[in-house]
Each structure stands twice: as structure tokens, then as C-alpha cells.
Design an enzyme around this catalytic site. Structure first.
Site, PDB file in Angstrom:
ATOM      1  N   ARG A  19      31.093 -14.819 -18.500  1.00  0.00           N
ATOM      2  CA  ARG A  19      30.905 -15.958 -19.924  1.00  0.00           C
ATOM      3  C   ARG A  19      30.353 -17.153 -18.467  1.00  0.00           C
ATOM      4  NH1 ARG A  19      36.540 -14.145 -18.631  1.00  0.00           N
ATOM      5  NH2 ARG A  19      36.979 -13.344 -20.780  1.00  0.00           N
ATOM      6  N   LYS A  47      17.238 -20.261 -26.613  1.00  0.00           N
ATOM      7  CA  LYS A  47      17.177 -19.664 -27.666  1.00  0.00           C
ATOM      8  C   LYS A  47      16.874 -18.264 -26.275  1.00  0.00           C
ATOM      9  CE  LYS A  47      15.688 -21.312 -32.096  1.00  0.00           C
ATOM     10  NZ  LYS A  47      15.335 -20.647 -33.618  1.00  0.00           N
ATOM     11  N   GLU A  85       1.050 -21.766 -30.907  1.00  0.00           N
ATOM     12  CA  GLU A  85       1.638 -22.744 -30.733  1.00  0.00           C
ATOM     13  C   GLU A  85       2.153 -24.023 -30.702  1.00  0.00           C
ATOM     14  OE1 GLU A  85       4.815 -21.114 -32.152  1.00  0.00           O
ATOM     15  OE2 GLU A  85       4.742 -19.053 -31.591  1.00  0.00           O
ATOM     16  N   LYS A 122       8.803 -30.392 -28.559  1.00  0.00           N
ATOM     17  CA  LYS A 122      10.061 -29.734 -29.388  1.00  0.00           C
ATOM     18  C   LYS A 122      11.030 -30.384 -28.704  1.00  0.00           C
ATOM     19  CE  LYS A 122      11.220 -24.763 -28.476  1.00  0.00           C
ATOM     20  NZ  LYS A 122      11.013 -23.414 -28.402  1.00  0.00           N
ATOM     21  N   GLU A 131      19.555 -25.019 -35.077  1.00  0.00           N
ATOM     22  CA  GLU A 131      18.290 -24.632 -36.320  1.00  0.00           C
ATOM     23  C   GLU A 131      19.915 -25.027 -37.628  1.00  0.00           C
ATOM     24  OE1 GLU A 131      16.091 -21.997 -35.228  1.00  0.00           O
ATOM     25  OE2 GLU A 131      15.988 -21.258 -37.223  1.00  0.00           O
ATOM     26  N   ARG A 162      14.573 -27.982 -37.294  1.00  0.00           N
ATOM     27  CA  ARG A 162      14.571 -27.159 -35.629  1.00  0.00           C
ATOM     28  C   ARG A 162      13.651 -25.858 -36.646  1.00  0.00           C
ATOM     29  NH1 ARG A 162      17.577 -25.214 -30.033  1.00  0.00           N
ATOM     30  NH2 ARG A 162      15.363 -23.291 -29.509  1.00  0.00           N
ATOM     31  N   ASN A 205       9.092 -23.017 -36.626  1.00  0.00           N
ATOM     32  CA  ASN A 205       8.872 -21.423 -37.565  1.00  0.00           C
ATOM     33  C   ASN A 205       7.535 -21.530 -38.450  1.00  0.00           C
ATOM     34  OD1 ASN A 205      11.048 -20.336 -36.212  1.00  0.00           O
ATOM     35  ND2 ASN A 205      12.293 -20.717 -37.311  1.00  0.00           N
ATOM     36  N   HIS A 241       5.737 -18.380 -39.201  1.00  0.00           N
ATOM     37  CA  HIS A 241       6.198 -17.467 -38.496  1.00  0.00           C
ATOM     38  C   HIS A 241       7.012 -16.486 -39.459  1.00  0.00           C
ATOM     39  CE1 HIS A 241       6.300 -19.765 -35.362  1.00  0.00           C
ATOM     40  NE2 HIS A 241       6.559 -18.907 -34.230  1.00  0.00           N
ATOM     41  N   HIS A 262       5.801 -13.256 -38.966  1.00  0.00           N
ATOM     42  CA  HIS A 262       6.707 -11.706 -39.295  1.00  0.00           C
ATOM     43  C   HIS A 262       6.901 -10.440 -39.523  1.00  0.00           C
ATOM     44  CE1 HIS A 262       9.702 -14.979 -36.659  1.00  0.00           C
ATOM     45  NE2 HIS A 262       9.016 -14.432 -35.675  1.00  0.00           N
ATOM     46  N   HIS A 270       2.472 -12.290 -30.603  1.00  0.00           N
ATOM     47  CA  HIS A 270       3.329 -12.914 -31.945  1.00  0.00           C
ATOM     48  C   HIS A 270       2.438 -13.857 -32.990  1.00  0.00           C
ATOM     49  CE1 HIS A 270       6.809 -15.812 -33.304  1.00  0.00           C
ATOM     50  NE2 HIS A 270       6.571 -16.226 -32.546  1.00  0.00           N
TER      51      HIS A 270
HETATM   52  P1  NAD Z   1       5.147 -11.416 -22.462  1.00  0.00           P
HETATM   53  O1  NAD Z   1       6.403 -12.220 -21.806  1.00  0.00           O
HETATM   54  O2  NAD Z   1       5.282 -10.145 -22.815  1.00  0.00           O
HETATM   55  O3  NAD Z   1       3.821 -12.086 -21.804  1.00  0.00           O
HETATM   56  C1  NAD Z   1       2.413 -11.470 -22.183  1.00  0.00           C
HETATM   57  C2  NAD Z   1       2.547 -10.432 -21.473  1.00  0.00           C
HETATM   58  O4  NAD Z   1       1.455 -11.052 -20.465  1.00  0.00           O
HETATM   59  C3  NAD Z   1       2.987  -9.531 -20.899  1.00  0.00           C
HETATM   60  O5  NAD Z   1       2.860  -8.062 -20.337  1.00  0.00           O
HETATM   61  C4  NAD Z   1       2.989 -10.015 -18.671  1.00  0.00           C
HETATM   62  O6  NAD Z   1       3.429  -9.243 -18.259  1.00  0.00           O
HETATM   63  C5  NAD Z   1       1.583 -10.891 -18.779  1.00  0.00           C
HETATM   64  N1  NAD Z   1       2.241 -12.106 -17.883  1.00  0.00           N
HETATM   65  C6  NAD Z   1       2.288 -12.948 -18.242  1.00  0.00           C
HETATM   66  N2  NAD Z   1       2.147 -14.086 -17.122  1.00  0.00           N
HETATM   67  C7  NAD Z   1       1.207 -13.987 -16.985  1.00  0.00           C
HETATM   68  C8  NAD Z   1       0.575 -14.277 -15.880  1.00  0.00           C
HETATM   69  N3  NAD Z   1       0.478 -15.656 -15.558  1.00  0.00           N
HETATM   70  N4  NAD Z   1      -0.699 -13.595 -15.223  1.00  0.00           N
HETATM   71  C9  NAD Z   1      -1.147 -12.425 -15.348  1.00  0.00           C
HETATM   72  N5  NAD Z   1      -0.575 -11.731 -16.689  1.00  0.00           N
HETATM   73  C10 NAD Z   1       0.624 -12.662 -17.239  1.00  0.00           C
HETATM   74  O7  NAD Z   1       4.900 -12.508 -23.821  1.00  0.00           O
HETATM   75  P2  NAD Z   1       5.328 -13.980 -24.130  1.00  0.00           P
HETATM   76  O8  NAD Z   1       3.865 -14.064 -25.361  1.00  0.00           O
HETATM   77  O9  NAD Z   1       4.949 -14.648 -23.086  1.00  0.00           O
HETATM   78  O10 NAD Z   1       6.460 -14.094 -25.477  1.00  0.00           O
HETATM   79  C11 NAD Z   1       6.714 -13.311 -25.894  1.00  0.00           C
HETATM   80  C12 NAD Z   1       8.332 -13.361 -26.187  1.00  0.00           C
HETATM   81  O11 NAD Z   1       8.822 -14.771 -26.339  1.00  0.00           O
HETATM   82  C13 NAD Z   1       8.797 -12.514 -27.566  1.00  0.00           C
HETATM   83  O12 NAD Z   1       9.648 -11.430 -27.203  1.00  0.00           O
HETATM   84  C14 NAD Z   1       9.288 -13.911 -28.621  1.00  0.00           C
HETATM   85  O13 NAD Z   1      10.454 -12.888 -29.283  1.00  0.00           O
HETATM   86  C15 NAD Z   1       9.846 -14.582 -27.603  1.00  0.00           C
HETATM   87  N6  NAD Z   1       9.549 -16.066 -28.201  1.00  0.00           N
HETATM   88  C16 NAD Z   1      11.176 -16.889 -27.953  1.00  0.00           C
HETATM   89  C17 NAD Z   1      10.756 -18.224 -28.049  1.00  0.00           C
HETATM   90  C18 NAD Z   1      12.257 -19.063 -27.667  1.00  0.00           C
HETATM   91  O14 NAD Z   1      12.657 -20.193 -28.341  1.00  0.00           O
HETATM   92  N7  NAD Z   1      13.087 -17.978 -27.261  1.00  0.00           N
HETATM   93  C19 NAD Z   1       9.936 -18.730 -28.759  1.00  0.00           C
HETATM   94  C20 NAD Z   1       8.951 -18.156 -28.684  1.00  0.00           C
HETATM   95  C21 NAD Z   1       8.611 -16.675 -28.186  1.00  0.00           C
HETATM   96  N1  GLY Z   2      10.432 -21.123 -31.308  1.00  0.00           N
HETATM   97  C1  GLY Z   2      11.412 -22.001 -32.274  1.00  0.00           C
HETATM   98  C2  GLY Z   2      12.672 -22.227 -31.897  1.00  0.00           C
HETATM   99  O1  GLY Z   2      12.899 -22.205 -30.125  1.00  0.00           O
HETATM  100  O2  GLY Z   2      13.035 -22.595 -32.458  1.00  0.00           O
END
Ligand code: NAD
Ligand code: GLY
Length: 361
Positions: free
Chosen positions: A122, A144, A186, A228, A238, A242, A246, A249, A253, A266
Site C-alpha cells: 500500500r 503520474k 516536451e 511543471k 488533472e 494540468r 498534453n 498529445h 497519441h 512519443h
Molecule cells: P524510455 O524510458 O523508453 O527511454 C528511451 C530509451 O533510452 C530506452 O531505450 C532507454 O533504455 C534508453 N536510455 C535511457 N537513458 C539512457 C542514457 N542515459 N543513455 C543511453 N540510453 C538511455 O523512454 P522515455 O522517452 O524516457 O519515456 C517514455 C515513457 O515515459 C513512456 O512510457 C511515456 O508514457 C512515459 N511518460 C510519462 C509521463 C509522466 O508524467 N509520468 C510523461 C511523459 C511520458
Molecule cells: N505529462 C503530462 C502530465 O504529467 O500531466
């Protein structure tokens, strides 16, 4: 952690700091004060592990028991099955409620670690060490967390804030170019939706950012986190404001889903989406043609695509947008621009206008 900048996400007794700086991982002793109990589980993937795991482990006090869980790299592993494996690692190692989870990786690792932390017994502590630009400017901030379902992206999740975030700009040196550009999408979004001055600074400094100049990156990360943090402080769950994060997005998407998840990054899809949303804002008589061009030109300079994939038909594109989880009974919900720096939430857009923008895109 010397030579660092600090941004605070203010959420009362759940407030936390984001530390930003070059080389923070080599001088990380301060992380220890954010660890409550004696057990630590570091969660990372098989790409990041050989690059940075030992550096992080070396920074932790030797009074802690540190275990590691490695997940295969890729969005396709952002699943409940991977979360179950994290629970198993925690239970097999008899981790109690004082365990701290550390996310070492990009947004995929950060979202999954946060969700595991939100739900294991939890709720246990967690720390974000984001290693992609996208994670440093967006996903590690604001709480998130979650995983994908076969029928939709990020459909299972929880709002759950970390204890601290440590963003070391030096880890961006190993990031592939297209991943850096995806993170810049972003950053550009942040300027476009709420800070015209920052947008102008980005226009002047985009070459420095693309060439990974540490000071330019640190400023872009700091300002993105500050903006942010302000939004999350006002609307953590949100209910309104918030949603402006997006911007681009809903269009994006549709590209991600229509092309098959993982085909487009993305941030690449968001770049095209921002250009479409800017064009639509112009058609509504809000954003000037000049500002639409500025947004498009900045995305191009950041190494991002600005045109939609032509093998995704306008009809299919629209259908994917109609399935977006932000939509309401009034129809498709979009974030549009009154001007650069001022975004608004718009419900029930005229479908023929959308169709025209998609066809032009
Ligand atoms: P990711 O985590 O897949 O990383 C991208 C690639 O870079 C991967 O292959 C990873 O292994 C590699 N990598 C990471 N750090 C590295 C480094 N320092 N050197 C070399 N390679 C490295 O993708 P991302 O773009 O970081 O994140 C995308 C994800 O984030 C999606 O799942 C999306 O839904 C999520 N997201 C969440 C939020 C939120 O608010 N929580 C916001 C935006 C996106
Ligand atoms: N990436 C959108 C949010 O955090 O709300």
C-alpha cells in the site's frame, strides 16, 4: 551534490526537491537522507544498467542492503507482468514497508517503479533518477505512474509522488540523438503552453541544446521542471490546468497508436501534434501564421518531424483521436493556443475543421 540547481514541487507534506546538475551521480551522498529504512531496490533496464548502475550503488551508504532488478529495455515491457516481477523481487528479498525503490532510467522505468512503489504494501518510498531528457523534463516530475494495457497506453496507474528527483545532465551524453530530440519536444511544449519568454530563449539556444551544451541543458531542464511544478501544485490530479501539459498529445497519441506503439517515439509524435494543434488554433482565429511557423521551425531545428506519416489516413487519424482518454461527452478535448505562452482547454471541436488540419498536416 555540488554545482546543482534545485526546484521544489510544493505539495504540502508530500513536497520534494528536484536536483539538476552536471555530474551529480558522481557526488550523490545527499541521496542517503531521502532513504528511510535499510533496504533499497534499484530498478533499471539492460541498457542503462551497464552505464550507470555501479555509479549509483557506489553513492549509497554501506549500511543499506541494496538489491537490483533489471527489466528488459522497451515500452513493450511497461506491463503489469513486469510489475508482478518487481513485487516478486521485493517479496523474495523480504522487503518491508520501509524499503525505498530507486528508478534508474527513462520514463518507462520511472513510471513502472513509481507504480510498484504506490502499490507494494500500500505504498513505499521511491526516488527518481531519470536518465533521458524526456524523463528529466517531464515524466519524473508530478507523480503520474503506471503501465500500459493491451487495449491502451498508460491505462492502469496511480498518482504517487517521489521523495526526490536527481537529474544529472552528464548522463545525456550517451543518449541517442533521436531520444534527445524527443525530450526537446516536451521542452518546446513547455514554452509554447505557458512561457513565451522561455520559447524565445529556446529559439536562440536550440543549437546549444542539440549539441548537448551542459549549461543550456541544465537551464532547459530547470525551467521545464519549474513550470511543471507550478502546474502540478495547482492541479495535481488533472481536473483542469494540468491537461494543458498534453498540448499536441491528442494528435500525437493518434500517430503512436495508428503507426503501432514504438514505431514513432512519443516526442516525435508530439512534435507533429503540436504543429497540428498550432495550425488548428490559427484556423480558429487565435494564433498568428507567424507563430505557427515559429513553432514548426523550432521543432525542425530540434531534429523533430513536423509532418504526419502519410500512410496513416486522415480518417483513421481522426478515429484514433476520438478514442483519447481526455475526451468528454462534448466530444474531442484538445489543448489549443491563444498565443505562444497561453494554452486553453477546448471541448467539442468541429470535426470538419479537425479533418482539414489533419489533411494539411
Ligand atoms: P524510455 O524510458 O523508453 O527511454 C528511451 C530509451 O533510452 C530506452 O531505450 C532507454 O533504455 C534508453 N536510455 C535511457 N537513458 C539512457 C542514457 N542515459 N543513455 C543511453 N540510453 C538511455 O523512454 P522515455 O522517452 O524516457 O519515456 C517514455 C515513457 O515515459 C513512456 O512510457 C511515456 O508514457 C512515459 N511518460 C510519462 C509521463 C509522466 O508524467 N509520468 C510523461 C511523459 C511520458
Ligand atoms: N505529462 C503530462 C502530465 O504529467 O500531466
Amino acid at each position: 551534490m555540488s554545482d546543482r540547481q534545485k526546484v521544489t514541487v510544493e505539495l504540502g507534506d508530500r513536497s520534494y526537491p528536484i536536483f539538476i546538475g552536471h555530474g551529480l551521480l558522481n557526488n550523490l551522498r545527499e541521496i542517503n537522507q531521502y532513504i528511510a529504512g535499510k533496504q533499497i531496490l534499484i530498478i533499471t533496464n539492460d541498457t542503462v544498467e551497464p552505464l550507470y548502475l555501479e555509479t549509483v550503488k557506489a553513492a549509497l551508504n554501506n549500511k543499506f542492503t541494496v538489491i537490483t532488478h533489471i527489466i528488459q529495455d522497451g515500452e513493450r515491457f511497461k506491463t503489469l507482468a513486469s510489475i508482478e516481477q518487481i513485487y516478486s523481487a521485493l517479496l523474495e528479498n523480504v522487503c518491508n514497508r520501509q524499503v525505498t525503490l530507486i528508478a534508474l532510467g527513462g520514463g518507462v522505468i520511472g513510471d513502472m517503479t513509481g507504480f510498484a512503489a504506490a502499490t507494494y504494501q500500500r505504498g513505499v518510498n521511491f526516488i527518481q533518477i531519470p536518465t533521458t531528457l524526456l524523463a528529466q523534463v517531464d515524466s519524473s516530475v508530478g507523480g503520474k505512474t503506471g503501465v500500459n494495457h493491451p487495449l491502451g497506453k498508460n491505462m492502469i496507474g496511480a498518482f504517487y509522488q517521489p521523495r526526490c528527483v536527481i537529474s544529472d545532465t552528464s548522463v545525456l551524453a550517451t543518449l541517442p540523438d533521436n531520444e534527445l530530440s524527443a525530450g526537446l519536444a516536451e521542452v518546446i511544449k513547455c514554452g509554447v503552453i505557458c512561457d513565451a519568454e522561455f520559447f524565445t530563449w529556446l529559439e536562440r539556444n536550440i543549437e546549444a541544446l542539440v549539441s548537448r551544451a551542459p549549461e543550456a541543458l541544465a537551464k532547459a531542464i530547470r525551467v521545464s521542471c519549474e513550470k511543471k511544478a507550478q502546474i502540478v501544485k495547482m492541479d495535481e490530479r488533472e481536473h483542469g490546468l494540468r491537461a494543458t501539459l498534453n498540448f499536441g498529445h491528442t494528435f500525437g497519441h493518434a500517430i503512436e497508436a495508428g503507426m503501432g506503439y514504438g514505431t514513432w517515439l512519443h516526442g516525435e509524435a508530439v512534435s507533429v501534434g503540436m504543429c497540428m494543434a498550432a495550425n488548428l488554433s490559427n484556423k480558429l482565429g487565435w494564433l498568428s501564421v507567424d507563430d505557427v511557423s515559429r513553432i514548426k521551425s523550432l521543432c525542425i531545428k530540434a531534429g523533430l518531424p513536423v509532418d504526419r506519416p502519410k500512410d496513416l489516413s486522415a480518417d483513421d487519424f481522426l478515429q484514433y483521436m476520438q478514442r483519447d482518454k481526455k475526451n468528454t461527452a462534448a466530444g474531442i478535448r484538445l489543448i489549443l493556443l491563444k498565443s505562444v505562452g497561453e494554452a486553453v482547454v477546448y471541448d467539442g471541436i468541429d470535426t470538419s475543421l479537425m479533418q482539414a488540419v489533419i489533411e494539411e498536416g
